[in-house]
Motif scaffolding. Structure first.
Motif, PDB file in Angstrom:
ATOM      1  N   SER A  79       0.740  -1.211   0.032  1.00  0.00           N
ATOM      2  CA  SER A  79      -0.079  -0.116   0.043  1.00  0.00           C
ATOM      3  C   SER A  79       0.958   1.362   0.077  1.00  0.00           C
ATOM      4  N   GLU A  80       2.134   1.240   0.469  1.00  0.00           N
ATOM      5  CA  GLU A  80       3.153   2.389   0.720  1.00  0.00           C
ATOM      6  C   GLU A  80       3.461   2.375  -0.868  1.00  0.00           C
ATOM      7  N   ARG A 136       2.360   9.947  -5.189  1.00  0.00           N
ATOM      8  CA  ARG A 136       2.708  11.153  -4.594  1.00  0.00           C
ATOM      9  C   ARG A 136       3.817  11.437  -5.518  1.00  0.00           C
ATOM     10  N   GLY A 188       0.831   4.090  -2.898  1.00  0.00           N
ATOM     11  CA  GLY A 188       0.648   5.377  -2.229  1.00  0.00           C
ATOM     12  C   GLY A 188       1.884   6.453  -2.953  1.00  0.00           C
ATOM     13  N   GLN A 189       3.120   5.959  -2.960  1.00  0.00           N
ATOM     14  CA  GLN A 189       4.269   6.573  -3.165  1.00  0.00           C
ATOM     15  C   GLN A 189       4.163   6.647  -4.859  1.00  0.00           C
ATOM     16  N   SER A 195      -3.447  11.537   4.265  1.00  0.00           N
ATOM     17  CA  SER A 195      -3.640  12.224   2.914  1.00  0.00           C
ATOM     18  C   SER A 195      -2.716  12.962   2.374  1.00  0.00           C
ATOM     19  N   ALA A 226       2.096   6.939   2.714  1.00  0.00           N
ATOM     20  CA  ALA A 226       0.598   6.563   2.297  1.00  0.00           C
ATOM     21  C   ALA A 226      -0.379   6.503   3.425  1.00  0.00           C
ATOM     22  N   ASN A 227       0.071   6.566   4.643  1.00  0.00           N
ATOM     23  CA  ASN A 227      -1.016   6.512   5.861  1.00  0.00           C
ATOM     24  C   ASN A 227      -1.622   7.750   5.941  1.00  0.00           C
TER      25      ASN A 227
END
Length: 123
Positions: free
Chosen positions: A66-67, A74, A70-71, A98, A95-96
């Protein structure tokens, strides 16, 4: 001198501490230093993008997928939004949280950023 150059040593100090934590298998501490590096370098497209890349690598090595996802998102945001100032101050970049949430700065980060901006103003 621009902000990327002025904040360089503060960001690199955190990245060195992240590496030391990684070498002693302190994964949580490693990520905390990556977050600090992100906060410090967030106003520089280079450092902002680079710290997200390092967070992505951290996610991959630690099987925190999930990281990784998310990255990736980002990194796209860092490349496309930093130069125009669309970033939430103090956001730790993981990613934890917003990607749009402003967060308070630690006194250490606030001081390092202020010093870097002062050096930029002096030329």
């Amino acid at each position: 001198m621009n902000f990327t150059q002025a904040i360089r040593y503060a960001v690199l100090r955190e990245l060195v501490m992240a590496r030391r934590a990684r070498l002693s298998t302190q994964r949580t501490q490693e990520f905390k230093h990556l977050e600090n590096a992100h906060v410090l370098g967030q106003e520089s497209t280079y450092w902002h993008t680079y710290t997200h890349w390092l967070m992505l690598v951290w996610g991959w090595k630690n099987k925190a997928y999930s990281e990784v996802v998310g990255q990736i998102l980002r990194i796209v945001g860092a490349i496309s939004k930093t130069a125009i100032g669309l970033l939430p101050t103090g956001n730790t970049g993981g990613a934890n949280v917003s990607p749009f949430k402003p967060m308070s700065l630690s006194s250490e980060c606030a001081q390092a950023i202020a010093q870097a901006k002062s050096r930029c103003a002096k030329g």
